[in-house]
Enzyme design. Sequence first.
Site, PDB file in Angstrom:
ATOM      1  N   ASP A 159       0.849  -1.176   0.000  1.00 57.58           N
ATOM      2  CA  ASP A 159       0.000   0.000   0.000  1.00 57.58           C
ATOM      3  C   ASP A 159       0.897   1.243   0.000  1.00 57.58           C
ATOM      4  OD1 ASP A 159      -2.443   1.412   0.143  1.00 57.58           O
ATOM      5  OD2 ASP A 159      -2.189   1.673   2.297  1.00 57.58           O
ATOM      6  N   ASP A 215      -0.211   4.956   0.964  1.00 53.85           N
ATOM      7  CA  ASP A 215      -0.433   5.840   2.107  1.00 53.85           C
ATOM      8  C   ASP A 215      -0.398   5.045   3.412  1.00 53.85           C
ATOM      9  OD1 ASP A 215      -0.908   8.317   0.662  1.00 53.85           O
ATOM     10  OD2 ASP A 215      -2.738   7.359  -0.056  1.00 53.85           O
TER      11      ASP A 215
END
Length: 263
Positions: free
Chosen positions: A7, A9
């Site tokens: 991922d 963020d």
Amino acid sequence: MWHYLMDMDGVLVHEEHLIPGADEFVAELRASETPFLVLTNNSIYTPRDLRARLQRTGLDIPEQSIWTSALATARFLDSQRPNGSAFVIGEAGLTTALHEIGYVLTDRDPDYVVLGETRTYSFTAITKAIRLVEEGAKFIATNPDATGPSREGSLPATGAVAALIERATGREPYYVGKPNPLMMRSALRALGSHSEQALMIGDRMDTDVRSGLEAGLSTILVLSGVFSAETAEMYPYRPTRVLKSIAELVGHSADPFGDWADR
């Protein structure tokens, strides 16, 4: 060799700032030619846009190593109805991805209404989407995230606007992005990888870890984003490993589940 899905963020960056150690870890993956993709549910930006944004934080990630919910949505629609048509609410990340698979963007009798992320949701466009769904267009949304961050606070995101359209039409959208494992499987295909040799690193139990588990991947939860160790304990499933941040993996990318973290 492990193949990495990560991922963006909360794992690599946090509100436009580099998470310490993320640049070293990415550099290690690139130096060892370890296959990896950076994933995001955000459909606003193209991979080229995201590469430029990440470069400003100090992260050097190739354009082809970025996988968005917009790309996953385009891949899904291409498999379902090649060369179809869609009425789109979204930004360049989504419209570009659909153009690249040969879709026609139209507001006249489209095959699909495709809802993505935008900072300027138009009531006129939402009303048009409602009427097209009522007339028979299939309803697709890039991701179910209800809110997104901004400097001023939370903003309504795709999931919130999708709920409005669903309530008005009685038609539930099909969400392509996390936690749908379809997002993981499309990323694995783009990477040329298999679930048995891949792992997912994320900062959320409800999207990153869940979608990784459901796609058959090993998972790592990092505590540098939204979730704490205590919050993670509330869920009925567990990641394969919990780490404070991605910095702990520096020097261990070839053996992410070794006993080094327990020493």
